[in-house]
Motif scaffolding. Sequence first.
Motif, PDB file in Angstrom:
ATOM      1  N   ARG A  78       0.916  -1.359   0.065  1.00 43.73           N
ATOM      2  CA  ARG A  78       0.045   0.158  -0.229  1.00 43.73           C
ATOM      3  C   ARG A  78       0.916   1.284   0.010  1.00 43.73           C
ATOM      4  NH1 ARG A  78      -3.130   1.008   4.458  1.00 43.73           N
ATOM      5  NH2 ARG A  78      -4.781   1.787   3.343  1.00 43.73           N
ATOM      6  N   HIS A  79       2.137   1.055   0.138  1.00 40.57           N
ATOM      7  CA  HIS A  79       3.135   2.226   0.357  1.00 40.57           C
ATOM      8  C   HIS A  79       3.994   2.253  -0.821  1.00 40.57           C
ATOM      9  CE1 HIS A  79       1.041   2.690   4.099  1.00 40.57           C
ATOM     10  NE2 HIS A  79       1.251   1.534   4.287  1.00 40.57           N
ATOM     11  N   ARG A  80       4.752   3.403  -1.167  1.00 36.57           N
ATOM     12  CA  ARG A  80       5.936   3.547  -1.878  1.00 36.57           C
ATOM     13  C   ARG A  80       7.233   2.894  -1.170  1.00 36.57           C
ATOM     14  NH1 ARG A  80       5.425   6.245  -6.790  1.00 36.57           N
ATOM     15  NH2 ARG A  80       3.238   6.371  -7.411  1.00 36.57           N
ATOM     16  N   ALA A  81       7.301   3.181   0.002  1.00 34.88           N
ATOM     17  CA  ALA A  81       8.373   2.912   0.835  1.00 34.88           C
ATOM     18  C   ALA A  81       8.260   2.637   2.148  1.00 34.88           C
ATOM     19  CB  ALA A  81       9.413   4.064   0.731  1.00 34.88           C
ATOM     20  N   GLU A 131      12.442 -13.649  11.859  1.00 37.00           N
ATOM     21  CA  GLU A 131      12.300 -13.964  10.803  1.00 37.00           C
ATOM     22  C   GLU A 131      11.077 -13.439   9.938  1.00 37.00           C
ATOM     23  OE1 GLU A 131      11.973 -18.258   8.160  1.00 37.00           O
ATOM     24  OE2 GLU A 131      12.577 -18.319  10.571  1.00 37.00           O
ATOM     25  N   PRO A 132       9.878 -13.332  10.649  1.00 33.90           N
ATOM     26  CA  PRO A 132       8.734 -12.636  10.123  1.00 33.90           C
ATOM     27  C   PRO A 132       8.970 -11.231   9.464  1.00 33.90           C
ATOM     28  CG  PRO A 132       7.880 -13.923  11.824  1.00 33.90           C
ATOM     29  CD  PRO A 132       9.381 -13.994  11.822  1.00 33.90           C
ATOM     30  N   MET A 133       9.656 -10.587  10.497  1.00 31.37           N
ATOM     31  CA  MET A 133      10.104  -9.207   9.957  1.00 31.37           C
ATOM     32  C   MET A 133      10.958  -9.071   8.728  1.00 31.37           C
ATOM     33  SD  MET A 133      11.000  -7.696  13.851  1.00 31.37           S
ATOM     34  CE  MET A 133      11.797  -6.287  13.401  1.00 31.37           C
ATOM     35  N   ARG A 134      12.028  -9.967   8.766  1.00 31.25           N
ATOM     36  CA  ARG A 134      12.796 -10.003   7.580  1.00 31.25           C
ATOM     37  C   ARG A 134      12.109 -10.478   6.343  1.00 31.25           C
ATOM     38  NH1 ARG A 134      19.203 -11.701   7.095  1.00 31.25           N
ATOM     39  NH2 ARG A 134      19.257 -11.346   4.809  1.00 31.25           N
ATOM     40  N   ARG A 135      11.314 -11.608   6.399  1.00 32.30           N
ATOM     41  CA  ARG A 135      10.371 -11.988   5.459  1.00 32.30           C
ATOM     42  C   ARG A 135       9.401 -10.883   4.881  1.00 32.30           C
ATOM     43  NH1 ARG A 135      14.407 -14.468   5.215  1.00 32.30           N
ATOM     44  NH2 ARG A 135      14.463 -16.300   6.399  1.00 32.30           N
ATOM     45  N   ALA A 136       9.071 -10.242   5.659  1.00 32.43           N
ATOM     46  CA  ALA A 136       7.986  -9.023   5.289  1.00 32.43           C
ATOM     47  C   ALA A 136       8.872  -7.924   4.380  1.00 32.43           C
ATOM     48  CB  ALA A 136       7.255  -8.554   6.499  1.00 32.43           C
ATOM     49  N   ALA A 137       9.996  -7.692   5.088  1.00 34.10           N
ATOM     50  CA  ALA A 137      10.875  -6.676   4.260  1.00 34.10           C
ATOM     51  C   ALA A 137      11.156  -7.217   2.924  1.00 34.10           C
ATOM     52  CB  ALA A 137      11.718  -6.132   5.159  1.00 34.10           C
ATOM     53  N   GLU A 138      11.650  -8.352   2.874  1.00 29.53           N
ATOM     54  CA  GLU A 138      12.120  -8.873   1.669  1.00 29.53           C
ATOM     55  C   GLU A 138      11.006  -9.051   0.615  1.00 29.53           C
ATOM     56  OE1 GLU A 138      15.752 -11.969   3.209  1.00 29.53           O
ATOM     57  OE2 GLU A 138      13.389 -12.607   2.983  1.00 29.53           O
ATOM     58  N   ALA A 139       9.726  -9.449   1.087  1.00 28.57           N
ATOM     59  CA  ALA A 139       8.597  -9.524   0.146  1.00 28.57           C
ATOM     60  C   ALA A 139       8.161  -8.074  -0.387  1.00 28.57           C
ATOM     61  CB  ALA A 139       7.519 -10.197   1.093  1.00 28.57           C
ATOM     62  N   ALA A 140       8.386  -7.128   0.747  1.00 25.11           N
ATOM     63  CA  ALA A 140       7.850  -5.656   0.321  1.00 25.11           C
ATOM     64  C   ALA A 140       9.138  -5.074  -0.831  1.00 25.11           C
ATOM     65  CB  ALA A 140       8.197  -4.759   1.571  1.00 25.11           C
ATOM     66  N   ARG A 141      10.216  -5.425  -0.917  1.00 20.88           N
ATOM     67  CA  ARG A 141      11.101  -4.989  -1.731  1.00 20.88           C
ATOM     68  C   ARG A 141      10.947  -5.767  -3.149  1.00 20.88           C
ATOM     69  NH1 ARG A 141      16.735  -7.807  -1.215  1.00 20.88           N
ATOM     70  NH2 ARG A 141      15.153  -9.466  -1.469  1.00 20.88           N
ATOM     71  N   ASP A 142      10.447  -7.069  -3.037  1.00 17.76           N
ATOM     72  CA  ASP A 142      10.515  -7.728  -4.326  1.00 17.76           C
ATOM     73  C   ASP A 142       9.001  -7.607  -5.021  1.00 17.76           C
ATOM     74  OD1 ASP A 142      12.953  -8.946  -3.653  1.00 17.76           O
ATOM     75  OD2 ASP A 142      11.851 -10.894  -2.799  1.00 17.76           O
ATOM     76  N   GLY A 178       8.171  -4.387  -4.983  1.00 18.79           N
ATOM     77  CA  GLY A 178       8.238  -2.969  -5.556  1.00 18.79           C
ATOM     78  C   GLY A 178       8.142  -1.796  -4.609  1.00 18.79           C
ATOM     79  N   THR A 179       8.102  -2.193  -3.121  1.00 19.67           N
ATOM     80  CA  THR A 179       8.153  -1.208  -2.027  1.00 19.67           C
ATOM     81  C   THR A 179       9.415  -1.071  -1.671  1.00 19.67           C
ATOM     82  OG1 THR A 179       5.674  -1.848  -1.536  1.00 19.67           O
ATOM     83  CG2 THR A 179       7.235  -0.741  -0.059  1.00 19.67           C
ATOM     84  N   SER A 225      12.563  -5.644  -9.068  1.00 19.27           N
ATOM     85  CA  SER A 225      11.229  -4.958  -8.999  1.00 19.27           C
ATOM     86  C   SER A 225      10.846  -3.702  -9.241  1.00 19.27           C
ATOM     87  CB  SER A 225      10.445  -5.202  -7.674  1.00 19.27           C
ATOM     88  OG  SER A 225      11.314  -4.732  -6.739  1.00 19.27           O
ATOM     89  N   GLY A 226      12.006  -2.867  -9.202  1.00 19.89           N
ATOM     90  CA  GLY A 226      12.253  -1.377  -9.212  1.00 19.89           C
ATOM     91  C   GLY A 226      12.407  -0.753  -7.830  1.00 19.89           C
TER      92      GLY A 226
END
Length: 512
Positions: free
Chosen positions: A293-296, A308-319, A321-322, A471-472
């Motif tokens: 929902r966010h650009r960054a 681990e859930p924090m890291r996976r969430a950040a990785e998924a965000a990057r992948d 497009g966030t 992902s950009g």
Amino acid sequence: MEKEPGRRWESGTHAHGVSDPFGQGPLPWLRSPDQYVAGTEGAIAWYVSTDAPGQRPLPSAAPRPLVGAPRTSDDVVQQIKGFASAGVVLPGGSVDLRVTVHPPRDFVVDVYRIGHYAGAGAQHMTASPLIAGLQQPAPLVVGRTVSCHHWWHTWRLQIPVHWHPGAYVAVLTTADQRHRSHIPFTVRDPVGVGPAPELLLVLPDVTWQAYNLFPEDGHTGASLYHAWDEQGRLLGESEAAVTVSFDRPHAGAGLPLHVGHAYDFIRWAERYGYDLAYATASDLHAGLVEPSRHRAMIFPGHDEYWSEPMRRAAEAARDGGTSLVFLSANTMYWRVELTPAPSGEPNRLLNCRKRRRIEPGLPAAGPPGAASALWRDAGEPEQGLLGVQYAGRVAEPVPLRAGNTWHWLWAGTGLRDGDEVANLVAGEADRYFPKVVLPVHTERTLLAHSPYRDEAGRARFQETSLYRAPSGAYVFAAGTFAWSPALDRPGHTDERIQRATANLLDQLCKDG
């Protein structure tokens, strides 16, 4: 053991004050000469670390507090201390405060929202009626773990629907104006309600608790760094807690050690009209954040402890497009687990064994076979997400030496390759490790390469990194603790860093 009169004994806050090299930063309701007092003489300002390199020296004689000015409650007597109970706080919802007062007496709560507010730094939102204070039971201690989950609820703050999400502080003051303490809490954006702000600020509450030594009394308190022995001597990591609780006040003034870095960014960003949503690291862990929902996503301060859930969430965000913005150093260093409190509330115990060996199956044990709780030892160095990783402590603040100044991030700053920004490498530093795998990227730039010396006098260097994922999404890592203070902390601001940060956020909002 009797403590020296008039002296605050060694504490975890002081021992690790180097990690916040410029102190907490200005807090507008603490502009009187309040002191953290362990006796009647030799008072020490609560935000000053006496032994950290680069700190301002203590005055030869402590100033006398103003007549009637409240003093900061200490952790020995606990004149007034409190914390916010579990739960996500939303506009229209509520937050429950649990407060102990010794001796029992009335008190009031003033609630502030952190922001620019024409330079004031915060806005007074509401005040409680006079509340009858009571002395809560002593903290429960199991091993090194201290918890106050059994304290009675004291006061419920109803959050009006028109209050903006943000970082808030409840200021507790005894009615006789003798003592004061603080409780930080976050009002989150309702997920899926209306258009989402472009930038999501993630406050590092997990790391804040790792450093929390409450009660800092020379006897009971313990953090993931320190504890005390029977003689009141400060012990190190090898004998510290492996589990700490969110259900307790913060030591000292009641504010986390690194909270000033987040407040620096908030004041600056709101001054220039950036649209911010707010969440916490524990929200990220619990899956309550929707990065798409966010650009960054912005991580504004020291953010060392990641599950681990924090890291996976950040990785998924990057992948997805966030973009990710890390404005500090030593990020994602320790791998942790969050488990329920004894009351059943989820994610209220923080577990990390550091380099110790503990019984398998315990929450702090970490992944099987890992030599320590380091993400690196679990086979996932932090550079795999950040682009750089932790290199060591900085003995004294040194300049950041800009590089690749042709890059759009440095546009308008006037910096040329080799130009220096004074004191911007401080506290701790990151760098690129050539033998560690980099994240997949379409472009990558090191924006600074700064020499410094570590605490052993060895020559080291710091680096600031920016890369773009397939992902950009962009991932920026400042690589130093002093980036956020350069945005809006009096005495430490730098217009070139302000401009570079604005260039970064503007690019992410436009193209991230």
